[in-house]
Design a protein around this motif. Structure first.
Motif, mmCIF file in Angstrom:
data_model
loop_
_atom_site.group_PDB
_atom_site.id
_atom_site.type_symbol
_atom_site.label_atom_id
_atom_site.label_comp_id
_atom_site.label_asym_id
_atom_site.label_seq_id
_atom_site.Cartn_x
_atom_site.Cartn_y
_atom_site.Cartn_z
ATOM 1 N N LYS A 1 2.431 1.813 -3.336
ATOM 2 C CA LYS A 1 1.412 2.278 -4.274
ATOM 3 C C LYS A 1 1.151 3.773 -4.067
ATOM 4 N N LYS A 2 1.041 4.166 -2.813
ATOM 5 C CA LYS A 2 0.743 5.559 -2.496
ATOM 6 C C LYS A 2 1.914 6.459 -2.908
ATOM 7 N N LYS A 3 3.108 6.022 -2.551
ATOM 8 C CA LYS A 3 4.297 6.827 -2.858
ATOM 9 C C LYS A 3 4.516 6.973 -4.358
ATOM 10 N N ASN B 1 2.145 6.910 -6.490
ATOM 11 C CA ASN B 1 0.967 7.586 -7.036
ATOM 12 C C ASN B 1 0.423 6.857 -8.271
ATOM 13 N N GLU C 1 0.834 -1.212 0.000
ATOM 14 C CA GLU C 1 0.000 0.000 0.000
ATOM 15 C C GLU C 1 0.865 1.257 0.000
ATOM 16 N N GLU C 2 1.919 1.217 0.826
ATOM 17 C CA GLU C 2 2.794 2.399 0.893
ATOM 18 C C GLU C 2 3.494 2.642 -0.446
#
Lengths: 399, 122
Positions: free
Chosen positions: A363-365, A367, A360-361
């Motif tokens: 993916k978020k980082k 973007n 998840e991290e």
């Protein structure tokens, strides 16, 4: 053998991409058509079908009217799907509708003395089907329908109807080879209407992955299935073919390890522990043969990345989950390789390291949009990297 | 006839040149188009590596402002391998015996490459 939609049972052809296209396999007790473009090669596909049925204890009946039985046996030996032994032990019978054209006799089990007469061809076919059905489940090959059409015109199609009825009665499977030359529309439509299932072999005017297979009719219903490029691996038969999947990502993300873990055979050009030119690997997966191109990570090799990225069908983007500072570089590489916009799966690699960011991290980082599949991987763990390939293949097949 | 079978034909013709052991046409981005090699050769791997070799050579010589790379010749202890461009899309790669006269074979290869280039572009 398994049921499909509660009507007919299906018999798998044994070529998994064809079985998928046919929703399980060939229609039992029915006839189907292999319709080939003039440059395609239907015989090797039919030999593989037949070989698979014989291996499972079935009985084969093979009508030839444009080549000798011996040439079919030779072709099967070249394909490493030898039929000779099956003939010797009484599982395979030829109907020779060829030799008499040259005034020759034939030693085959069935011989059409008057191949210029559709009724006499039909009579021998009916006899062979009924006799051989007593020995086991019959897989019948008619090679080829267009030779008969050239000879008899529409008359042969009326006979083909008789054989279809025999197939139903004896629960046999009839496979007709038909090369689509430039026939008048009424003939090609009559042929298409005669069969409830049609497998199409098409050649495309391009220089790689030129042969594709699709199904245009299944159990009486016209369907529009995707076209799957195929390759006839000299050993192992016909497989779906994905000629290029690019494996890219920053320096030391684990691309080479991933390519090697996935591949049945891989080569790498490595100097001093890093790839300097290219990793290349073959993968066999779900009836497909895929070739992986692993690129070089360091920016100084980017010119080669740009040269080798072309014509990929999809990409695997590998990042080191402990190095978020490299993520922008990862995205840049997708652009440089020209694969941005193609189906791709993100492998958040090195998940076994203590300071790895979670999926998840990452993916978020990075973007990344929700449509992009992302898998946490450990490069040496086959299960995790096969999952990446699985998702990518799904994506490629659904586009 | 399909483009591929025409290329097959041109490669078959190269076989008659004395000393030619194997040949292949590959796209500049590393996909095999056609090959005439012994069955135990992994032609796809050969294609990918030939294309990256040619790509690296072209990039290297451009970097030092040495002009445009026409061909790459690799000499080993028992053979010579020659890769040359055949138009903007594909490369011709040939393996020949060590004793072969380079001048003669290059003449034949340029001729074949020119043919392949026009067949691919048609």
């Amino acid at each position: 053998m398994f049921k499909s939609n509660g009507q007919t049972t299906k018999v798998p052809t044994g070529i998994s991409i064809v079985d998928t296209l046919l929703d399980g396999g060939m229609p039992n007790g029915d006839s189907f058509l292999i319709r080939a473009h003039p440059l395609a090669d239907p015989l090797s596909m039919v030999i593989e079908f037949l070989h698979n049925q014989l291996k499972n204890g079935g009985v084969g009946v093979f009508l030839v009217n444009n080549k000798s039985p011996a040439s079919v046996l030779e072709e099967s030996a070249i394909l490493k799907m030898g039929l000779r032994d099956f003939k010797r032990n009484g599982q395979l019978f030829f109907i020779d509708a060829y030799s008499a054209l040259f005034g020759l006799r034939s030693n085959e089990a069935y011989f059409v003395e008057d191949p210029n007469n559709p009724v006499s061809v039909s009579k021998v076919v009916a006899q062979a089907l009924s006799e051989c059905s007593k020995k086991g489940k019959v897989f019948f090959v008619y090679d080829s329908l267009n030779t008969s059409i050239d000879e008899f015109g529409n008359a042969i199609l009326a006979e083909a109807n008789t054989w279809k009825r025999i197939a139903i009665a004896f629960n046999a499977i009839l496979c007709f080879i038909y090369t689509e030359w430039n026939y008048p529309k009424d003939i090609s439509e009559a042929v298409a209407n005669l069969f409830s299932s049609i497998v199409d072999l098409i050649t495309l005017e391009r220089i790689v992955a030129t042969q594709v297979v699709t199904v245009s009719k299944n159990e009486g219903t016209p369907v529009s299935k995707r076209m799957v490029p195929i390759k006839n691996a000299v050993t192992g038969g016909i497989k779906g073919y994905v000629p290029k999947i690019l494996v890219t990502g920053p320096f030391h993300a684990g691309k080479t390890t991933l390519v090697h873990t996935l591949s049945t055979r891989a080569v790498s050009v490595q100097r001093m522990g890093t790839t300097v030119a290219l990793d290349f690997g073959h993968v066999n997966h779900r009836g497909f043969t895929l070739d992986l191109f692993g690129t070089v990570g360091q920016p100084r090799f980017d010119p080669i990345l740009e040269r080798l990225g072309g014509e990929a069908l999809g990409a695997i983007l590998v990042v080191d989950s402990t190095k978020p500072e490299e993520f922008p570089r990862a995205k840049e590489m997708m652009h440089k390789a020209g694969v941005h916009g193609l189906p791709y799966v993100l492998a958040a690699n090195k998940q076994d390291l203590p300071d790895a960011l979670s999926v998840e991290e990452v993916k978020k980082k990075m973007n990344i949009s929700d449509e992009v599949a992302i898998v946490g991987t450990v490069g040496t763990d086959k299960v995790s990297v096969v999952k990446v390939l699985d998702l990518l293949l799904d994506k490629i097949l659904s586009t | 006839m399909s483009t591929k079978s025409l290329i097959d034909e041109i490669l078959r013709g190269l076989k008659s040149v004395g000393g030619v052991v194997a040949s292949a046409v590959v796209t500049r981005d590393g996909l095999l188009v056609s090959s005439d090699t012994s069955p135990d050769v992994d032609a796809e791997t050969f294609a990918a590596m030939s294309a990256s070799m040619m790509g690296a050579a072209e990039t290297a010589i451009i970097e030092v402002k040495g002009g445009n790379a026409g061909r790459v010749i690799v000499e080993s202890n028992n053979s010579k391998m020659i890769a040359l461009g055949a138009g903007p899309k594909v490369l011709l790669v040939v393996l020949a015996s060590k004793e072969i006269q380079l001048g003669l074979i290059l003449l034949k290869l340029n001729d074949a490459a020119r043919k392949i280039s026009s067949v691919v572009d048609l």
